[in-house]
Design an enzyme around this catalytic site. Structure first.
Site, PDB file in Angstrom:
ATOM      1  N   LYS A 228       0.821  -1.209   0.000  1.00 36.64           N
ATOM      2  CA  LYS A 228       0.000   0.000   0.000  1.00 36.64           C
ATOM      3  C   LYS A 228       0.860   1.266   0.000  1.00 36.64           C
ATOM      4  CE  LYS A 228      -3.913  -2.172  -0.149  1.00 36.64           C
ATOM      5  NZ  LYS A 228      -3.436  -3.525  -0.368  1.00 36.64           N
ATOM      6  N   ASN A 229       0.215   2.409  -0.218  1.00 34.59           N
ATOM      7  CA  ASN A 229       0.956   3.659  -0.359  1.00 34.59           C
ATOM      8  C   ASN A 229       1.634   4.075   0.942  1.00 34.59           C
ATOM      9  OD1 ASN A 229      -0.047   3.525  -2.908  1.00 34.59           O
ATOM     10  ND2 ASN A 229      -1.168   5.448  -2.840  1.00 34.59           N
TER      11      ASN A 229
END
Length: 367
Positions: A176-177
């Site tokens: 994920k970011n």
């Protein structure tokens, strides 16, 4: 082999973990609390709670809203199975409705057609970083739990994702970011939901050695070691977004002239989180299926992924849940979507290598 989405981990994350280990906090402690505070500021949310995973965030949100046996939860078929699995875990029934053809997010018009007296919640998914069309969903007056695992940086019509729906759930998974390895977040403006989740995620303790529990909850808290990684990643979130934006631009330019290779739409009224670069492979125009493209790119040492196979076509759901509605858009997209390498750990030259391989494969199939 060019990895699909390797995490961007540096010395800062290593140092934060070492410092946490030396502090004596292995479970939830001051760093988890600090992560909640800083994420509340970032997400413009009244309450943020850190949890063991994005899946746990979705599950406890449903439980906090009282979803249980006999209830229905409307959701998208184009998502990771966890979105639907957590509905099943509560004893409720997921109701899949079709998605829009351009961005593959759930179609609000079809949601309204699926609402019944048993509908307890709606669970839209922000695919690849594009927020779902939230206003018409919220306007239905049914509790909304937004699956924003891909959408930490997103804004919908100028409003921060995390500040709009009854509950918004985020993921801190390795790809994920903001990547902590594992972890999740719940953002809500409703204090009663926040209090319920606090009771559900970990047993509350009283004074001294005496303790009590208000509900039979779960073990779903985020340990400080992972919170420490997430805090460093949060410091880097805007820089990482800039790197992914450059990669998006390179891909946009490259695929513009590839017949039959079409990226998912990004609404200019919103802020896209740029989490995944997803294209659709039209076999009639390219001369090959998505799976053939994926295999050919693997032979070129380019790793890709699929986001997503329609959940209602997977074995458990196909065998146990009769499909309530026709889902032709989702089923077609399920066979066409392909996610290309994207990560702040990649250099621009890495992305150019992926593009060059894609161009070679496309030329070979379309000859």
């Amino acid at each position: 082999m060019l990895g699909f989405q390797p995490p961007s981990i540096g010395d800062e994350e290593v140092a934060a973990v070492a410092e946490t280990l030396r502090s004596g906090w292995l479970t939830s402690g001051p760093r988890a609390t600090e992560l909640e505070r800083r994420m509340a500021e970032y997400l413009e949310a009244d309450h943020v709670l850190a949890l063991a995973s994005g899946t746990a965030a979705l599950h406890l949100s449903l439980v906090a809203l009282g979803v249980g046996p006999g209830d229905e939860v409307i959701t998208s078929p184009i998502t990771w199975p966890a979105t639907a699995n957590v509905v099943v875990h509560t004893g409720a029934t997921p109701v899949f409705v079709d998605v829009r053809d351009d961005d593959l997010n759930i179609d609000p018009a079809k949601i309204s057609e699926a609402v019944t007296e048993r509908t307890k919640a709606i669970l839209p998914v922000d695919l690849a970083g594009q927020p779902s069309d939230l206003d018409p969903i919220v306007a239905l007056g049914i509790p909304v739990i937004e699956d924003a695992a891909h959408a930490l940086e997103s804004r919908y019509r100028g409003r921060k994702v995390g500040s709009i729906c009854d509950v918004t759930c985020f993921s801190l998974y390795a790809t994920k970011n903001v990547a902590a390895g594992e972890g999740g977040l719940i953002a809500t403006g409703k204090p009663e939901i926040a209090d319920a989740v606090r009771d559900l995620r970990l047993m509350r303790r009283g004074d001294g050695s005496r303790y009590d529990i208000p509900v039979p909850g779960y073990k779903a808290n985020l340990p400080d070691v992972l919170a420490a990684i997430a805090l460093v990643q949060l410091d880097k979130v805007e820089r990482h977004r800039e790197l992914r934006a450059r990669q998006f631009a390179l891909y946009d330019e490259a695929v513009a002239d590839l017949d039959g290779v079409t990226p998912l739409a990004r609404d200019p009224r919103d802020t896209h989180a740029l989490h995944l670069y997803v294209v659709r492979i039209d076999p009639e125009r390219t001369g090959a299926t998505r799976d053939e493209y994926q295999r050919a790119l693997m032979e070129e040492n380019i790793a890709t992924s699929i986001h997503f196979l329609a959940v209602h076509t997977l074995t458990w759901y196909r065998e146990r849940l009769p499909q309530q509605f026709r889902l032709p858009v989702a089923e077609r997209a399920s066979n066409e979507v392909l996610s290309l390498p994207l990560s702040p750990a990649h250099s621009d030259d890495d992305i150019r290598d992926a593009i060059a391989a894609l161009l070679r494969v496309h030329e070979r199939f379309t000859q």
